[in-house]
Scaffold this active site. Structure first.
Site, PDB file in Angstrom:
ATOM      1  N   GLN A 191       0.824  -1.215   0.000  1.00  0.00           N
ATOM      2  CA  GLN A 191       0.000   0.000   0.000  1.00  0.00           C
ATOM      3  C   GLN A 191       0.853   1.257   0.000  1.00  0.00           C
ATOM      4  O   GLN A 191       0.352   2.360   0.114  1.00  0.00           O
ATOM      5  CB  GLN A 191      -0.926  -0.015   1.223  1.00  0.00           C
ATOM      6  CG  GLN A 191      -1.906  -1.180   1.192  1.00  0.00           C
ATOM      7  CD  GLN A 191      -2.698  -1.327   2.486  1.00  0.00           C
ATOM      8  OE1 GLN A 191      -2.545  -0.550   3.424  1.00  0.00           O
ATOM      9  NE2 GLN A 191      -3.546  -2.336   2.539  1.00  0.00           N
TER      10      GLN A 191
ATOM     11  N   HIS B 135      -0.957  -0.097   5.704  1.00  0.00           N
ATOM     12  CA  HIS B 135      -1.476   0.801   6.739  1.00  0.00           C
ATOM     13  C   HIS B 135      -0.565   2.004   6.971  1.00  0.00           C
ATOM     14  O   HIS B 135      -0.086   2.236   8.071  1.00  0.00           O
ATOM     15  CB  HIS B 135      -1.723   0.038   8.050  1.00  0.00           C
ATOM     16  CG  HIS B 135      -2.801  -0.991   7.901  1.00  0.00           C
ATOM     17  ND1 HIS B 135      -3.243  -1.760   8.957  1.00  0.00           N
ATOM     18  CD2 HIS B 135      -3.525  -1.378   6.829  1.00  0.00           C
ATOM     19  CE1 HIS B 135      -4.187  -2.583   8.525  1.00  0.00           C
ATOM     20  NE2 HIS B 135      -4.378  -2.361   7.229  1.00  0.00           N
TER      21      HIS B 135
ATOM     22  N   GLU C 283     -14.629   2.799  10.697  1.00  0.00           N
ATOM     23  CA  GLU C 283     -15.196   3.837  11.566  1.00  0.00           C
ATOM     24  C   GLU C 283     -15.193   5.215  10.924  1.00  0.00           C
ATOM     25  O   GLU C 283     -14.273   5.566  10.198  1.00  0.00           O
ATOM     26  CB  GLU C 283     -14.375   3.932  12.862  1.00  0.00           C
ATOM     27  CG  GLU C 283     -14.415   2.679  13.693  1.00  0.00           C
ATOM     28  CD  GLU C 283     -13.636   2.825  15.000  1.00  0.00           C
ATOM     29  OE1 GLU C 283     -12.989   3.884  15.200  1.00  0.00           O
ATOM     30  OE2 GLU C 283     -13.700   1.885  15.814  1.00  0.00           O
TER      31      GLU C 283
ATOM     32  N   TYR D  42      -9.089   6.439  20.221  1.00  0.00           N
ATOM     33  CA  TYR D  42     -10.157   5.918  19.363  1.00  0.00           C
ATOM     34  C   TYR D  42     -10.223   4.391  19.364  1.00  0.00           C
ATOM     35  O   TYR D  42     -10.969   3.797  18.598  1.00  0.00           O
ATOM     36  CB  TYR D  42     -10.045   6.534  17.961  1.00  0.00           C
ATOM     37  CG  TYR D  42     -10.477   7.988  18.066  1.00  0.00           C
ATOM     38  CD1 TYR D  42     -11.801   8.359  17.870  1.00  0.00           C
ATOM     39  CD2 TYR D  42      -9.593   8.966  18.504  1.00  0.00           C
ATOM     40  CE1 TYR D  42     -12.226   9.659  18.061  1.00  0.00           C
ATOM     41  CE2 TYR D  42      -9.999  10.281  18.706  1.00  0.00           C
ATOM     42  CZ  TYR D  42     -11.325  10.615  18.485  1.00  0.00           C
ATOM     43  OH  TYR D  42     -11.751  11.900  18.689  1.00  0.00           O
TER      44      TYR D  42
ATOM     45  N   TYR E  93      -9.940 -11.325   9.914  1.00  0.00           N
ATOM     46  CA  TYR E  93     -10.286 -11.640   8.538  1.00  0.00           C
ATOM     47  C   TYR E  93     -10.882 -13.037   8.406  1.00  0.00           C
ATOM     48  O   TYR E  93     -11.671 -13.300   7.522  1.00  0.00           O
ATOM     49  CB  TYR E  93      -9.057 -11.495   7.622  1.00  0.00           C
ATOM     50  CG  TYR E  93      -8.742 -10.045   7.358  1.00  0.00           C
ATOM     51  CD1 TYR E  93      -9.560  -9.283   6.537  1.00  0.00           C
ATOM     52  CD2 TYR E  93      -7.658  -9.428   7.947  1.00  0.00           C
ATOM     53  CE1 TYR E  93      -9.308  -7.951   6.306  1.00  0.00           C
ATOM     54  CE2 TYR E  93      -7.386  -8.093   7.727  1.00  0.00           C
ATOM     55  CZ  TYR E  93      -8.208  -7.347   6.897  1.00  0.00           C
ATOM     56  OH  TYR E  93      -7.951  -6.021   6.679  1.00  0.00           O
TER      57      TYR E  93
END
Ligand code: HEC
Length: 470
Positions: free
Chosen positions: A183, A249, A343, A353, A364
């Site tokens: 990513q 991430h 979220e 959070y 998963y």
């Protein structure tokens, strides 16, 4: 001006990108033997669950033979490779069966509708059409509008481009060297609030650790000046340390607040048990820094011994959407949950959070993560998405071009390939609508200076604009 997308291309595109939501398990069950090949060879273009074959305007026939021919010989000039030589006849036919059976299953559920899709869509009594601004792109990840009206955008693999209002595309020189993998890559863009005067511009990217053979990377913020089509005086003003070897991430969204400070999201890099809940590591956080990378003295952990002073909020997983509500000045963020539990949050200084202590998601493989969805001292989401929509990109709809959407929040869905429109009242989501079903994996959303909604999709990469028709 930008040309409107010719009907044929649009019809193809919409049909090509179609899929049926929430069909994952049913589709996988269609032909488990063929599925590993599907994932390996076909999913990147046709969707993990063969989504592009629902509601498709079929070009070459829908029989097993027609489909087998398409797979074997391909339509190389149109972007469909030939798989016969690599896979052999048996596997080609297995995949053809897989598509035929998937369609049967979808039809049983009322989902397969062959034929062209309308080139316009309706919402709240208004009609809209899509314009194509750019096609053939390599995962357009971040976008921003220059005062001239030029759109500047990144491609994840490492290049920066500008497109002028006549549609001419020019490359920007001086992009940072990025760790392009997983990513990671060249990610978001943000202009300095005084860009018109100082031409300062910011990029987030996955920065490779220095040293020969290094593979570890970190989310970094580069500050540079845009001189013509060159980036000059470039330097990193923020690096989310420590560097780690995972390739996912990265977070990486940036927004300037009314306070003149830069807010930057950093994902937890897949190290959920180590990073998001501790205050001495930069991952799994929203950070707040000055335009030069200094730390504002009123940051919540500025005086806390051992804490990183740049931290604004913590306990985040992978935040890829960040936007200030222009009406209230409140900072909104969304983040990917594990499997479900994505979220939408209102970000307040110093708050936790909850990731991975509290979550609405599961592993998963379906195992429960935690049985906790709330806990003292942990900020609950404003809303959450189960199943995961895999949110990416976020913008508030401003200006007067979309009167029935004004003030709404748009979030992109990578997984379900639509735009999610949230109507927000008193800081709560009171209504949601999915727009442009199956338009593509949405990466980035932004408002142009002249008040249009622009968004980018990847695989294949496009930039679109939503235009009110009547
Ligand atoms: C690099 C992207 C890419 C990959 C990978 C890919 N396809 Fe395609 N495929 C396309 C495109 C683009 C078209 C549309 C071609 C056209 O419209 O002329 C297409 C068309 C097709 C069609 C014909 C659909 C029709 O309208 O008649 C079939 C069937 C198909 N693909 C199956 C597969 C299978 C099975 C695999 C994996 C073995 C695969 N594709 C892999 C891009 C891809």
């Amino acid at each position: 001006m930008f040309k409107s997308l010719p009907f044929a291309l649009l019809a193809f595109l919409l049909a090509f990108c179609n899929h049926e939501k929430k069909s994952t398990t049913a589709v996988v069950a269609a032909n488990p033997n063929a599925h590993p090949d599907w994932t390996k060879f076909c999913a990147s273009c046709h969707g993990p669950d063969a989504e592009t074959f629902n509601r498709r305007e079929w070009k070459y026939g829908t029989s097993r033979l027609d489909i087998g021919r398409a797979i074997r010989d391909g339509y190389p000039d149109s972007g469909m490779p030939a798989f016969g030589p690599a896979l052999g006849e048996a596997k080609v036919l297995e995949l053809a069966d897989y598509i035929v059976k998937t369609r049967e299953q979808q039809r049983d559920k009322g989902a397969v509708i062959d034929g062209p899709k309308p080139q316009t869509f309706k919402s709240e009594g208004k009609t809209y059409r899509l314009d194509t601004i750019a096609a053939g792109l390599d995962s357009p990840w971040g976008m921003a509008f220059l005062p001239t009206g030029d759109l500047i955008f990144t491609e994840k693999t490492g290049s920066i481009w500008r497109i002028d209002p006549a549609g001419k595309k020019t490359q920007i020189n001086g992009a940072p060297k990025v760790m392009s993998g997983g990513q990671g890559g060249l990610l978001d863009i943000e202009l300095h609030p005084s860009f018109a005067q100082n031409q300062i511009i910011y990029f987030t990217y996955s920065k490779l650790k220095e040293g020969e053979g290094a593979t570890q990377s970190a989310t970094a913020v580069l500050r540079a000046r845009l001189e013509g089509n060159n980036l000059v005086d470039a330097r990193d003003i923020f690096v989310a340390e420590p560097y780690v070897g995972t390739q996912h991430h990265f977070g990486s969204r940036m927004e300037f607040g009314r306070d003149g400070y830069l807010y930057v999201t950093v994902g937890e890099r897949g190290r959920q048990d180590e990073f998001p809940q501790v205050l001495d590591k930069a991952h799994g956080k929203v950070h707040r820094i000055t335009e030069n990378g200094d730390i504002p003295a009123d940051n919540p952990f500025y005086n806390k011994p051992g804490a990183l002073r740049s931290i604004w909020s913590y306990g985040h997983r992978n935040p890829q959407g960040l936007a200030f509500d222009p009406a209230s000045g409140i900072l909104w963020e969304h983040e990917h949950g594990p499997r479900g539990g994505d979220e939408l949050n209102r970000i307040q200084p110093g708050k936790n959070y909850g990731w991975p202590v509290v979550s609405y998601g599961t592993h998963y493989d379906g195992r429960a993560f935690t049985d906790k969805t709330t806990m003292d001292g942990i900020e609950p989401p404003v809303t959450y998405w189960v199943p995961s929509i895999a949110p990416c990109g976020m913008a508030f709809i401003t200006g007067d071009r979309y009167p029935t959407w004004k003030g709404n929040l748009l979030a992109g869905s990578l997984r379900f390939r639509y735009l999610n429109r949230c109507v927000i009242k008193d800081n709560q989501v009171v209504k949601q609508e999915n727009l442009l079903d199956d338009v593509g994996r949405v990466r980035c959303i932004t408002m142009s200076n002249d008040g249009y909604i622009y968004f980018s999709v990847e695989n294949p990469g496009f930039i679109f604009r939503i235009v009110p028709v009547k």
